[in-house]
Design a protein around this motif. Sequence first.
Motif, PDB file in Angstrom:
ATOM      1  N   VAL A   4      -4.933 114.348 -23.990  1.00 47.82           N
ATOM      2  CA  VAL A   4      -3.489 114.476 -23.854  1.00 47.82           C
ATOM      3  C   VAL A   4      -2.860 113.205 -24.427  1.00 47.82           C
ATOM      4  N   ILE A   5      -1.942 113.387 -25.363  1.00 43.85           N
ATOM      5  CA  ILE A   5      -1.262 112.254 -25.984  1.00 43.85           C
ATOM      6  C   ILE A   5       0.212 112.294 -25.592  1.00 43.85           C
ATOM      7  N   HIS A   6       0.687 111.192 -25.033  1.00 43.98           N
ATOM      8  CA  HIS A   6       2.079 111.087 -24.607  1.00 43.98           C
ATOM      9  C   HIS A   6       2.787 110.059 -25.480  1.00 43.98           C
ATOM     10  N   ARG A   7       4.027 110.317 -25.785  1.00 46.93           N
ATOM     11  CA  ARG A   7       4.877 109.361 -26.488  1.00 46.93           C
ATOM     12  C   ARG A   7       5.861 108.821 -25.450  1.00 46.93           C
ATOM     13  N   LEU A   8       6.013 107.497 -25.443  1.00 46.29           N
ATOM     14  CA  LEU A   8       6.773 106.876 -24.377  1.00 46.29           C
ATOM     15  C   LEU A   8       7.525 105.656 -24.917  1.00 46.29           C
ATOM     16  N   PRO A   9       8.817 105.533 -24.586  1.00 53.27           N
ATOM     17  CA  PRO A   9       9.530 104.312 -24.971  1.00 53.27           C
ATOM     18  C   PRO A   9       8.905 103.098 -24.265  1.00 53.27           C
ATOM     19  N   ILE A  10       8.855 101.988 -24.956  1.00 47.44           N
ATOM     20  CA  ILE A  10       8.245 100.786 -24.378  1.00 47.44           C
ATOM     21  C   ILE A  10       8.903 100.399 -23.060  1.00 47.44           C
ATOM     22  N   THR A  11      10.224 100.519 -22.980  1.00 47.53           N
ATOM     23  CA  THR A  11      10.919 100.131 -21.742  1.00 47.53           C
ATOM     24  C   THR A  11      10.455 100.981 -20.564  1.00 47.53           C
ATOM     25  N   ARG A  12      10.247 102.264 -20.786  1.00 50.93           N
ATOM     26  CA  ARG A  12       9.771 103.150 -19.713  1.00 50.93           C
ATOM     27  C   ARG A  12       8.313 102.835 -19.362  1.00 50.93           C
ATOM     28  N   ALA A  13       7.509 102.516 -20.365  1.00 54.96           N
ATOM     29  CA  ALA A  13       6.116 102.152 -20.118  1.00 54.96           C
ATOM     30  C   ALA A  13       6.037 100.874 -19.282  1.00 54.96           C
ATOM     31  N   ARG A  14       6.922  99.928 -19.585  1.00 54.22           N
ATOM     32  CA  ARG A  14       6.927  98.660 -18.844  1.00 54.22           C
ATOM     33  C   ARG A  14       7.240  98.906 -17.376  1.00 54.22           C
ATOM     34  N   ILE A  15       8.218  99.741 -17.111  1.00 51.42           N
ATOM     35  CA  ILE A  15       8.613 100.040 -15.737  1.00 51.42           C
ATOM     36  C   ILE A  15       7.486 100.748 -14.987  1.00 51.42           C
ATOM     37  N   ASN A  16       6.752 101.608 -15.681  1.00 54.06           N
ATOM     38  CA  ASN A  16       5.703 102.423 -15.063  1.00 54.06           C
ATOM     39  C   ASN A  16       4.296 102.010 -15.498  1.00 54.06           C
ATOM     40  N   LEU A  17       4.098 100.738 -15.836  1.00 55.13           N
ATOM     41  CA  LEU A  17       2.834 100.294 -16.409  1.00 55.13           C
ATOM     42  C   LEU A  17       1.630 100.617 -15.520  1.00 55.13           C
ATOM     43  N   GLY A  18       1.748 100.388 -14.221  1.00 51.96           N
ATOM     44  CA  GLY A  18       0.632 100.681 -13.313  1.00 51.96           C
ATOM     45  C   GLY A  18       0.220 102.141 -13.373  1.00 51.96           C
ATOM     46  N   GLN A  19       1.189 103.032 -13.359  1.00 51.38           N
ATOM     47  CA  GLN A  19       0.910 104.470 -13.423  1.00 51.38           C
ATOM     48  C   GLN A  19       0.327 104.862 -14.775  1.00 51.38           C
ATOM     49  N   VAL A  20       0.847 104.292 -15.844  1.00 49.20           N
ATOM     50  CA  VAL A  20       0.338 104.590 -17.190  1.00 49.20           C
ATOM     51  C   VAL A  20      -1.129 104.165 -17.283  1.00 49.20           C
ATOM     52  N   VAL A  21      -1.434 102.959 -16.853  1.00 52.26           N
ATOM     53  CA  VAL A  21      -2.804 102.453 -16.926  1.00 52.26           C
ATOM     54  C   VAL A  21      -3.734 103.295 -16.058  1.00 52.26           C
ATOM     55  N   ARG A  22      -3.283 103.684 -14.889  1.00 47.08           N
ATOM     56  CA  ARG A  22      -4.110 104.532 -14.015  1.00 47.08           C
ATOM     57  C   ARG A  22      -4.443 105.857 -14.703  1.00 47.08           C
ATOM     58  N   ARG A  23      -3.468 106.473 -15.339  1.00 47.63           N
ATOM     59  CA  ARG A  23      -3.694 107.754 -16.031  1.00 47.63           C
ATOM     60  C   ARG A  23      -4.635 107.574 -17.221  1.00 47.63           C
ATOM     61  N   VAL A  24      -4.485 106.464 -17.934  1.00 50.29           N
ATOM     62  CA  VAL A  24      -5.374 106.169 -19.063  1.00 50.29           C
ATOM     63  C   VAL A  24      -6.805 106.011 -18.554  1.00 50.29           C
ATOM     64  N   HIS A  25      -6.953 105.265 -17.475  1.00 49.71           N
ATOM     65  CA  HIS A  25      -8.278 104.989 -16.926  1.00 49.71           C
ATOM     66  C   HIS A  25      -8.925 106.233 -16.309  1.00 49.71           C
ATOM     67  N   LEU A  26      -8.196 106.924 -15.462  1.00 52.63           N
ATOM     68  CA  LEU A  26      -8.774 108.056 -14.725  1.00 52.63           C
ATOM     69  C   LEU A  26      -8.895 109.331 -15.550  1.00 52.63           C
ATOM     70  N   ARG A  28      -8.239 109.514 -19.032  1.00 48.30           N
ATOM     71  CA  ARG A  28      -8.426 109.228 -20.459  1.00 48.30           C
ATOM     72  C   ARG A  28      -7.275 109.765 -21.309  1.00 48.30           C
ATOM     73  N   GLU A  29      -6.075 109.724 -20.743  1.00 47.19           N
ATOM     74  CA  GLU A  29      -4.889 110.108 -21.498  1.00 47.19           C
ATOM     75  C   GLU A  29      -4.562 108.982 -22.484  1.00 47.19           C
TER      76      GLU A  29
END
Length: 95
Positions: A4-26, A28-29
């Motif tokens: 699954v590939i998501h496109r995300l504005p950097i500002t939104r990624a910064r706000i939700n960095l913990g959640q983004v990293v968790r999804r990447v790790h668990l 493999r998004e």
Amino acid sequence: MRRVIHRLPITRARINLGQVVRRVHLHRELFILEKDGIPVAGIMNVEDLEDYLELQDPSLKKQVHKSHQEYRRGKSRSARKFLAELRWSSAKSKK
């Protein structure tokens, strides 16, 4: 396995960095980070990144292919035997 590939504005990624990293790790998004709608960076699982980097080195790719062929021909040894050989070689080189 379909990624699954998501496109995300950097500002939104910064706000939700913990959640983004968790999804990447668990799961493999993959995340493509955008600035003003332009893709500028990506976030991926570290194992996928290591695989990608290995494939960028042609000599390493040849070594992996050669090793795989040897394994298929039965030219392999147990990890225990391999580690014993490494210890012996290391001890011999220290003398």
